[in-house]
Design an enzyme around this catalytic site. Sequence first.
Site, PDB file in Angstrom:
ATOM      1  N   GLU A   1      32.502  19.811 -12.053  1.00 39.26           N
ATOM      2  CA  GLU A   1      32.129  19.569 -10.657  1.00 39.26           C
ATOM      3  C   GLU A   1      31.104  20.619 -10.226  1.00 39.26           C
ATOM      4  OE1 GLU A   1      34.174  19.787  -6.185  1.00 39.26           O
ATOM      5  OE2 GLU A   1      35.289  20.400  -7.972  1.00 39.26           O
TER       6      GLU A   1
ATOM      7  N   ARG B   1      37.586  27.813  -6.271  1.00 33.38           N
ATOM      8  CA  ARG B   1      36.701  27.009  -5.437  1.00 33.38           C
ATOM      9  C   ARG B   1      35.544  27.813  -4.855  1.00 33.38           C
ATOM     10  NH1 ARG B   1      38.646  21.855  -4.538  1.00 33.38           N
ATOM     11  NH2 ARG B   1      40.750  21.522  -5.346  1.00 33.38           N
TER      12      ARG B   1
ATOM     13  N   ARG C   1      29.028  22.266  -7.394  1.00 37.82           N
ATOM     14  CA  ARG C   1      29.365  22.334  -5.976  1.00 37.82           C
ATOM     15  C   ARG C   1      28.195  22.753  -5.072  1.00 37.82           C
ATOM     16  NH1 ARG C   1      34.769  22.531  -5.086  1.00 37.82           N
ATOM     17  NH2 ARG C   1      34.654  24.048  -3.391  1.00 37.82           N
TER      18      ARG C   1
ATOM     19  N   GLU D   1      29.620  14.711   2.260  1.00 32.67           N
ATOM     20  CA  GLU D   1      30.089  15.219   3.544  1.00 32.67           C
ATOM     21  C   GLU D   1      29.003  15.014   4.592  1.00 32.67           C
ATOM     22  OE1 GLU D   1      32.861  18.805   1.633  1.00 32.67           O
ATOM     23  OE2 GLU D   1      30.999  19.291   2.664  1.00 32.67           O
TER      24      GLU D   1
ATOM     25  N   HIS E   1      29.452  17.720  -3.570  1.00 31.58           N
ATOM     26  CA  HIS E   1      29.953  18.113  -4.877  1.00 31.58           C
ATOM     27  C   HIS E   1      29.780  16.928  -5.827  1.00 31.58           C
ATOM     28  CE1 HIS E   1      32.907  20.998  -2.602  1.00 31.58           C
ATOM     29  NE2 HIS E   1      31.634  21.332  -2.471  1.00 31.58           N
TER      30      HIS E   1
ATOM     31  N   ASP F   1       0.855  -1.184   0.000  1.00 34.76           N
ATOM     32  CA  ASP F   1       0.000   0.000   0.000  1.00 34.76           C
ATOM     33  C   ASP F   1       0.894   1.238   0.000  1.00 34.76           C
ATOM     34  OD1 ASP F   1      -1.770   2.042   0.417  1.00 34.76           O
ATOM     35  OD2 ASP F   1      -2.655   1.226   2.246  1.00 34.76           O
TER      36      ASP F   1
ATOM     37  N   GLU G   1      36.873  16.527   7.185  1.00 31.99           N
ATOM     38  CA  GLU G   1      36.606  17.775   6.478  1.00 31.99           C
ATOM     39  C   GLU G   1      36.963  18.980   7.354  1.00 31.99           C
ATOM     40  OE1 GLU G   1      35.845  19.748   4.117  1.00 31.99           O
ATOM     41  OE2 GLU G   1      35.970  18.301   2.501  1.00 31.99           O
TER      42      GLU G   1
ATOM     43  N   GLU H   1      34.123  13.169   5.179  1.00 34.78           N
ATOM     44  CA  GLU H   1      33.749  13.042   3.766  1.00 34.78           C
ATOM     45  C   GLU H   1      34.120  11.671   3.240  1.00 34.78           C
ATOM     46  OE1 GLU H   1      34.594  16.321   1.036  1.00 34.78           O
ATOM     47  OE2 GLU H   1      35.550  14.871  -0.311  1.00 34.78           O
TER      48      GLU H   1
END
Length: 444
Positions: free
Chosen positions: A333, A313, A335, A135, A242, A54, A186, A193
């Site tokens: 990447e 970054r 982020r 992370e 990321h 269900d 981290e 991470e």
Amino acid sequence: MAKTMTRDEVLAAAEREGVRFVRLWFTDILGFLKSIAISVDELPAALDDGVGFDGSSVEGMARIEESDVIAMPDPGTFVVLPWHEDTYGKVARMFCDVLEPTGEHHMADPRWALQRNLARAAERGLTFFVGPELEYFYFRSGERPEIVDKGGYFDLTPQDVASDLRRETSFVLEQMGIGVEYSHHEVAPSQHEIDLRYTDALTMADGAMTCRFVVKDVALKHGVHATFMPKPLFGENGSGMHVHQSLFEGSRNAFFDAADPYHLSATAKHYIAGLLRHAPELAAITSQWVNSYKRLVPGYEAPVYICWGQKNRSALVRVPRYKPGKEKATRAELRSPDPACNPYLAFSVMLAAGLAGIDGRYELPEAVEKDVYQLDAEELAELGIAQLPGSLFEAIQCAESSELVREALGDHIFDSFIANKKLEWDRYSRHVSQFELDAYLDIL
């Protein structure tokens, strides 16, 4: 790539390994893992016909008049859970596609949403590969954010309980066939991470869900609480996810061009331009909680401004520098996502944005290598750099008007997801004081 197993191979593996129970996993639209446990005696029937249940109380499937649905196991996801072995026998798990009683895919199934978008890429001869960095934090309990260590980036301290937890978690994941590329401490205290090894997006979405489960389960076994809440500690970095991504044509990386200064092909540039142009629309999916926007603020290594760069970054999209002989590693990447999102939906909208960029031949803006956080409003305007939504409310508004997001998710998931997020924002607006800790710390 996803492994393939036949029905008979699954049954043989279950018998060979002494499996006694099988957990059938799927997610709701928010990315919470759901499970049905069956005995191994029921496995042949489950592989043939699925297991009915269900769905009326599953978020996004709540249609009382048509609540019966079927969990159909994907044989390629069969794996024994290495930490579940006792006098009752071993336990295995399989991810499921959620079907209608007619056998059609249920439109509230996030896994099906991702499969539909991957099929769009496959029509162009492309395979979508991703590699997320997840992370998270370890706390002494789920009641309050009390840290277990005071480490920083890449720190290793004597008698570090968190290092042991990461090592055990990585070992369990590897035993389950989920590749772990790195794990480390981290920036924030008690923040860690795990980076999963690059693979196709469907396998990775299953892997990311498994990783979140294993991180929490291993921690709980040692009396520690792990949370993927994006921003549990005020004044410290939040947790991101990321997502490294690229498209392959067979064995060739369609993002690589040896002649380009950034070693990016035209396909890659259009794809990245798609991510940038549609980033505000994707935010409600990739950063889906009120708490997500506590992380997306300047000064804490989380992206706020919509731009790209190679060494930058602070940019929303980063293109790691090319290493000679590593053409297959050329990638973009993104982020902004956080690890509390639904990976099936997040990967779906990322791919949709990238394909829109390719199909529309979007022009990629100039790379920005300055620290964007140090630019004033005039400089940002001069460079044409916009901002991500600053709250879940703003993100909902951007997503709600997005045809791209609606098409990527399908009408059913889109409408249900937006309705859920509006309800969350309404609750937050009326109960700000303890809302986030009460609502998020223990469940994310």
